[in-house]
Design a protein around this motif. Structure first.
Motif, mmCIF file in Angstrom:
data_model
loop_
_atom_site.group_PDB
_atom_site.id
_atom_site.type_symbol
_atom_site.label_atom_id
_atom_site.label_comp_id
_atom_site.label_asym_id
_atom_site.label_seq_id
_atom_site.Cartn_x
_atom_site.Cartn_y
_atom_site.Cartn_z
ATOM 1 N N THR A 144 3.051 -2.673 -7.623
ATOM 2 C CA THR A 144 2.315 -2.230 -8.263
ATOM 3 C C THR A 144 1.226 -0.870 -9.008
ATOM 4 O O THR A 144 2.597 -0.664 -9.547
ATOM 5 N N ASP A 164 0.199 -12.888 -15.944
ATOM 6 C CA ASP A 164 1.353 -12.635 -15.219
ATOM 7 C C ASP A 164 2.929 -13.431 -16.150
ATOM 8 O O ASP A 164 4.057 -13.330 -16.779
ATOM 9 N N ASP A 168 -4.163 -11.900 -11.086
ATOM 10 C CA ASP A 168 -4.810 -10.382 -11.845
ATOM 11 C C ASP A 168 -6.457 -11.025 -11.158
ATOM 12 O O ASP A 168 -6.797 -11.830 -10.789
ATOM 13 N N LYS A 209 4.082 -3.512 -15.295
ATOM 14 C CA LYS A 209 4.294 -4.310 -14.002
ATOM 15 C C LYS A 209 4.600 -5.779 -14.279
ATOM 16 O O LYS A 209 5.859 -5.970 -13.744
ATOM 17 N N SER A 210 3.974 -6.521 -15.078
ATOM 18 C CA SER A 210 4.585 -7.984 -15.393
ATOM 19 C C SER A 210 6.190 -7.814 -15.811
ATOM 20 O O SER A 210 6.660 -8.833 -15.841
ATOM 21 N N THR A 245 -3.127 -1.157 -14.348
ATOM 22 C CA THR A 245 -3.133 -1.996 -15.154
ATOM 23 C C THR A 245 -2.539 -1.088 -16.461
ATOM 24 O O THR A 245 -2.870 -0.411 -17.008
ATOM 25 N N GLY A 246 -1.798 -2.331 -17.607
ATOM 26 C CA GLY A 246 -0.995 -1.983 -18.592
ATOM 27 C C GLY A 246 0.088 -0.772 -18.458
ATOM 28 O O GLY A 246 0.556 -0.403 -19.920
ATOM 29 N N LEU A 253 -2.841 -6.782 -8.507
ATOM 30 C CA LEU A 253 -3.790 -6.055 -9.320
ATOM 31 C C LEU A 253 -3.845 -4.890 -9.861
ATOM 32 O O LEU A 253 -3.224 -4.095 -9.025
ATOM 33 N N GLY A 254 -4.518 -5.150 -10.774
ATOM 34 C CA GLY A 254 -4.143 -2.648 -11.592
ATOM 35 C C GLY A 254 -4.455 -2.585 -10.399
ATOM 36 O O GLY A 254 -5.789 -2.543 -9.668
#
Lengths: 136, 311
Positions: free
Chosen positions: B52, B95, B82, B59-60, B55-56, B146-147
């Protein structure tokens, strides 16, 4: 046989083969997303095997391919074969790109659900998919 | 007989198309009681890891580098979330693209989804998919959330091991002093550590962790990584950290203790989710009526819902 009467549509978009021009497919991705669909984009230079495997794992209703390289006859035939092999008979295969009308006819006869050429309004694709998969 | 009953049989013998169909039913909110009985029929309490962070932060990309080593000796399920648009109802699931060729690993099953319905559905869908992977004899599940930032307290109850990913841009000392994710992650990762500020963030985090309650013997490591499409610098340390934490949980018996807590929350969230769905059926949020007392109106609504359910 397409899945009918769905509540929503999940679609996998991919660029197959040696074709790195992804401006068009991203336009489609945004349009379908904004039309309420779940859009997965796998990126450029995907193999037919990889695309079908991704479609299987993601449980999508539709696979959309963008091809501008001229390899559409080979790629779509392979995809159709693999879909059958993996028992994904109800997954719709659609596509767009630089496709001569004769080839479109041939491919649609072979089992590709629908193909579009350049300058197709995104709304046309949205309407087609909704009409095909969602309840009236 | 429901069609999914035969899918369960096939999924249990490892057919990927059947596993996929079951996951799709979970994703689309199937709520038949027997369906859940099947999901839980031999839930082997699969070891789950949650990644976790805001966002950005990458993570992926980190998931992509973790996938192969984790799938080295076991079947790995990856669940990636997402966000869904609240305006169009659509979602862009971006992702999988980071996984590249690793998506074709014979022991990796990757599923992306965007939560829909109640605010708890992301948690519940991921959790239920993880349990399904357990039932289908996978060895490990990796969940990419999720972010997330300051208010996603439920994430700490999603998995056995929670990894918080940050990047040098995630904030300064003051940000780290705020509570939330920083409080309970088991492993900290500063990704994009080649950018300026990584060392400062590491120091700020270390100061926070010093003060963390000492009721646990686990000292959360802070790891620096640089994950790009080609390279995963520092990822081997992260794998090591995850394995150490898994061992720690098993040796101390914490794994069971935590799972009990997690399951309690899971029940609560199911109850809330069912209430939410019931309420959405009886009433639209956008109704054009102004209530003088929304609190009182809520009480009335609740009574109505529970009264109807009893009937």
């Amino acid at each position: 046989m397409a899945r009918k009467g769905l509540k929503s549509i999940k679609i996998l978009l991919a660029k197959a083969g040696l074709d790195g021009h992804d401006r068009g497919i991203k336009v489609i991705a945004r349009a379908l997303r904004d039309a309420g669909m779940d859009v997965i984009y796998t990126g450029i230079k995907q193999t037919p095997e990889g695309i079908v495997e991704a479609a299987l794992q993601e449980g999508v209703d539709v696979i959309g391919i963008s091809i501008l390289s001229g390899a559409h006859m080979t790629i779509f035939s392979k995809l159709l074969k693999l879909l059958k092999k993996k028992k994904l008979n109800e997954v719709l295969l659609i596509g767009g790109g630089i496709l001569p009308p004769d080839d479109i006819q041939k491919l649609e006869k072979m089992g590709v659900d629908k193909l579009w050429g350049p300058d197709t309004p995104t709304q046309e694709i949205i309407n087609y998919l909704k009409g095909r998969l969602l309840p009236p | 007989m429901k069609i999914w009953q035969s899918w369960f049989k096939d999924a249990l013998s490892g057919h990927p198309d059947a596993i996929s169909r079951i996951l799709t039913l979970i994703e689309r909110g199937e709520d038949h009681p027997q369906f859940f009985q099947k999901i839980y029929q031999n839930d082997f309490q699969i070891y789950t890891i949650a990644l976790t962070g805001p966002t950005g932060v990458g993570k992926s990309s980190l998931v992509a580098h973790l996938a192969e080593p984790l799938a080295d000796y076991q079947h790995l399920g990856i669940i990636a979330m997402d966000p869904r648009s609240s305006i169009s109802g659509g979602a862009f699931l971006g992702d999988r693209i980071r996984l590249g060729d690793k998506a074709h690993h014979p022991r990796i099953f990757f599923r992306s989804f965007a939560p829909k319905g109640s605010p708890f559905s992301g948690y519940l869908t991921a959790k239920t998919m993880a349990r399904a992977f357990g039932t289908f004899r996978f060895g490990c599940v990796l969940i990419e959330t999720l972010g997330a930032g300051q208010s996603e307290w439920a994430i700490q109850h999603l998995a056995d091991t929670t990894v918080l990913i940050l990047s040098p841009e995630s904030g300064d000392e003051i940000q780290m002093m705020k509570r939330g994710l920083v409080e309970w992650a088991d492993i900290f990762v500063i990704n994009k550590a080649d950018r300026p500020g990584a060392k400062q963030l590491e120091a700020a985090l270390a100061r926070e962790l010093q003060n963390r309650a000492n009721d646990s013997k686990w000292k959360p490591p802070i790891l620096l990584t640089v994950a790009t499409a080609q390279n995963g610098q520092g990822v081997e340390k992260l794998i090591e950290g995850i394995e150490k934490h898994h061992q720690f949980l098993k040796i101390t018996g914490k794994i069971e203790e935590n799972r009990l807590k997690n399951q309690n929350l899971e029940c609560m969230l199911w109850a809330l989710s069912m209430t939410w769905n019931q309420l959405s059926k009886t009433r639209q949020i956008s109704e054009k009526k102004l209530f003088k007392n929304p609190h009182q109106e809520a009480q009335r609504l609740l009574k109505e819902v529970f009264h109807e359910r009893k009937k």
